[in-house]
Design an enzyme around this catalytic site. Structure first.
Site, PDB file in Angstrom:
ATOM      1  N   HIS A  64      23.606  -5.564  -9.334  1.00 51.67           N
ATOM      2  CA  HIS A  64      24.085  -5.692 -10.707  1.00 51.67           C
ATOM      3  C   HIS A  64      23.140  -6.572 -11.515  1.00 51.67           C
ATOM      4  O   HIS A  64      22.343  -7.343 -10.949  1.00 51.67           O
ATOM      5  CB  HIS A  64      25.528  -6.234 -10.758  1.00 51.67           C
ATOM      6  CG  HIS A  64      25.644  -7.716 -10.646  1.00 51.67           C
ATOM      7  ND1 HIS A  64      26.323  -8.478 -11.555  1.00 51.67           N
ATOM      8  CD2 HIS A  64      25.162  -8.564  -9.718  1.00 51.67           C
ATOM      9  CE1 HIS A  64      26.258  -9.746 -11.193  1.00 51.67           C
ATOM     10  NE2 HIS A  64      25.568  -9.821 -10.065  1.00 51.67           N
ATOM     11  N   CYS A 117      22.873 -13.876 -12.747  1.00 53.95           N
ATOM     12  CA  CYS A 117      23.590 -14.125 -11.491  1.00 53.95           C
ATOM     13  C   CYS A 117      22.567 -14.572 -10.445  1.00 53.95           C
ATOM     14  O   CYS A 117      21.437 -14.097 -10.433  1.00 53.95           O
ATOM     15  CB  CYS A 117      24.270 -12.838 -11.017  1.00 53.95           C
ATOM     16  SG  CYS A 117      25.081 -12.994  -9.404  1.00 53.95           S
ATOM     17  N   GLN A 135      35.917  -9.865  -9.273  1.00 57.55           N
ATOM     18  CA  GLN A 135      36.830  -9.812 -10.425  1.00 57.55           C
ATOM     19  C   GLN A 135      37.264  -8.358 -10.665  1.00 57.55           C
ATOM     20  O   GLN A 135      36.463  -7.437 -10.484  1.00 57.55           O
ATOM     21  CB  GLN A 135      36.133 -10.385 -11.671  1.00 57.55           C
ATOM     22  CG  GLN A 135      35.943 -11.912 -11.573  1.00 57.55           C
ATOM     23  CD  GLN A 135      35.156 -12.457 -12.747  1.00 57.55           C
ATOM     24  OE1 GLN A 135      35.471 -12.191 -13.897  1.00 57.55           O
ATOM     25  NE2 GLN A 135      34.103 -13.227 -12.449  1.00 57.55           N
ATOM     26  N   SER A 158      32.583 -13.586 -16.285  1.00 57.94           N
ATOM     27  CA  SER A 158      31.233 -14.148 -16.124  1.00 57.94           C
ATOM     28  C   SER A 158      30.295 -13.701 -17.227  1.00 57.94           C
ATOM     29  O   SER A 158      29.278 -14.356 -17.488  1.00 57.94           O
ATOM     30  CB  SER A 158      30.649 -13.719 -14.771  1.00 57.94           C
ATOM     31  OG  SER A 158      31.493 -14.194 -13.737  1.00 57.94           O
ATOM     32  N   HIS A 161      27.878  -6.809 -17.542  1.00 54.26           N
ATOM     33  CA  HIS A 161      27.108  -6.363 -16.380  1.00 54.26           C
ATOM     34  C   HIS A 161      26.713  -4.889 -16.476  1.00 54.26           C
ATOM     35  O   HIS A 161      27.424  -4.094 -17.092  1.00 54.26           O
ATOM     36  CB  HIS A 161      27.948  -6.447 -15.090  1.00 54.26           C
ATOM     37  CG  HIS A 161      28.677  -7.706 -14.822  1.00 54.26           C
ATOM     38  ND1 HIS A 161      28.404  -8.529 -13.744  1.00 54.26           N
ATOM     39  CD2 HIS A 161      29.738  -8.288 -15.453  1.00 54.26           C
ATOM     40  CE1 HIS A 161      29.255  -9.549 -13.736  1.00 54.26           C
ATOM     41  NE2 HIS A 161      30.055  -9.435 -14.766  1.00 54.26           N
TER      42      HIS A 161
HETATM   43  O1  LIG Z   1      29.521 -14.898  -8.533  1.00 57.13           O
HETATM   44  C1  LIG Z   1      28.315 -14.901  -8.357  1.00 57.13           C
HETATM   45  N1  LIG Z   1      27.426 -15.384  -9.244  1.00 57.13           N
HETATM   46  C2  LIG Z   1      27.876 -15.929 -10.534  1.00 57.13           C
HETATM   47  C3  LIG Z   1      27.824 -14.824 -11.594  1.00 57.13           C
HETATM   48  C4  LIG Z   1      28.593 -13.582 -11.214  1.00 57.13           C
HETATM   49  N2  LIG Z   1      29.817 -13.279 -11.661  1.00 57.13           N
HETATM   50  C5  LIG Z   1      30.165 -12.098 -11.108  1.00 57.13           C
HETATM   51  C6  LIG Z   1      31.329 -11.308 -11.221  1.00 57.13           C
HETATM   52  C7  LIG Z   1      31.416 -10.123 -10.500  1.00 57.13           C
HETATM   53  C8  LIG Z   1      30.373  -9.708  -9.675  1.00 57.13           C
HETATM   54  C9  LIG Z   1      29.205 -10.483  -9.554  1.00 57.13           C
HETATM   55  C10 LIG Z   1      29.113 -11.693 -10.270  1.00 57.13           C
HETATM   56  N3  LIG Z   1      28.150 -12.649 -10.348  1.00 57.13           N
HETATM   57  C11 LIG Z   1      26.904 -17.007 -10.994  1.00 57.13           C
HETATM   58  O2  LIG Z   1      25.771 -17.049 -10.435  1.00 57.13           O
HETATM   59  O3  LIG Z   1      27.264 -17.739 -11.932  1.00 57.13           O
HETATM   60  C12 LIG Z   1      27.731 -14.310  -7.143  1.00 57.13           C
HETATM   61  C13 LIG Z   1      26.457 -14.477  -6.658  1.00 57.13           C
HETATM   62  C14 LIG Z   1      26.215 -13.737  -5.450  1.00 57.13           C
HETATM   63  C15 LIG Z   1      25.026 -13.708  -4.713  1.00 57.13           C
HETATM   64  C16 LIG Z   1      24.949 -12.897  -3.569  1.00 57.13           C
HETATM   65  C17 LIG Z   1      26.055 -12.150  -3.148  1.00 57.13           C
HETATM   66  C18 LIG Z   1      27.253 -12.198  -3.877  1.00 57.13           C
HETATM   67  C19 LIG Z   1      27.314 -12.997  -5.021  1.00 57.13           C
HETATM   68  S1  LIG Z   1      28.640 -13.246  -6.127  1.00 57.13           S
END
Ligand SMILES: O=C(N[C@H](Cc1nc2ccccc2[nH]1)C(=O)O)c1cc2ccccc2s1
Length: 167
Positions: A64, A117, A135, A158, A161
């Site tokens: 994503h 992300c 989410q 967040s 996307h």
């Molecule tokens: O929640 C994460 N990162 C958040 C941003 C974000 N918000 C999300 C909401 C849904 C799916 C992916 C998303 N990534 C951040 O960096 O502020 C995640 C990072 C990673 C990295 C590797 C694998 C899973 C994940 S989930």
């Protein structure tokens, strides 16, 4: 068991299939008794279950690209410690990225360039996830994609996307 007593998934009702993130494999869960087990429940129609799983993935693997904005739950990332662009501007940036995807640029390279992300380092790869892990709006969009397909703009707390399902 007769077809009547089995859901369309080949399992004796009310058994369902879920995905274990820790063990990275499917397991079977009975929402009535709360029982969970690795092996197929007694009376499962194995062929019907296999066919059902082909059409109803218990887990998907997606890349994503996230554009955060001023209303994001955490308006910060490796790109900026204070993200101030509006949601409308973030959507415009994703639409420009959609154009670059359509002209042949790779999803991974665009994720590395633009995603807010932390998965940007891995070309936006979130790995496999099952229901209940991401989410709701993201999960809904991701599980509706066919393998190889890319979503339109998807909104979460967040930010906004683009999602590409790869497995
Ligand atoms: O929640 C994460 N990162 C958040 C941003 C974000 N918000 C999300 C909401 C849904 C799916 C992916 C998303 N990534 C951040 O960096 O502020 C995640 C990072 C990673 C990295 C590797 C694998 C899973 C994940 S989930």
């Amino acid at each position: 068991a007769t077809a009547m007593s089995e859901a369309a998934n080949g399992l004796p009702a009310p058994w369902t299939v879920r995905y274990s993130k820790s063990k990275k494999r499917e397991y079977f869960f009975n929402p009535e008794t709360k029982a969970s087990q690795w092996e197929e429940p007694e009376g499962t129609d194995h062929g019907l279950l296999k066919q059902y799983l082909a059409e109803h993935p218990v887990r998907v693997r997606c890349l994503h690209i996230l554009c955060k904005h001023s209303d994001s739950r955490r308006p910060a990332s490796h790109r900026s410690e204070h993200i101030t662009i509006s949601k409308a501007e973030a959507i415009e940036e994703l639409q420009e990225i959609q154009r670059r995807l359509e002209s042949g640029e790779s999803f991974e390279s665009l994720a590395k360039e633009r995603s807010d992300c932390s998965s940007y380092k891995r070309g936006g790869d979130l790995g496999f996830f099952g229901k209940g892990e991401m989410q709701g709006s993201f999960e809904k969009a991701a599980f509706a994609l066919k393998v190889g397909e890319t979503s339109g703009v998807v909104e979460t707390e967040s930010g906004v996307h683009l999602i590409k399902r790869v497995q």
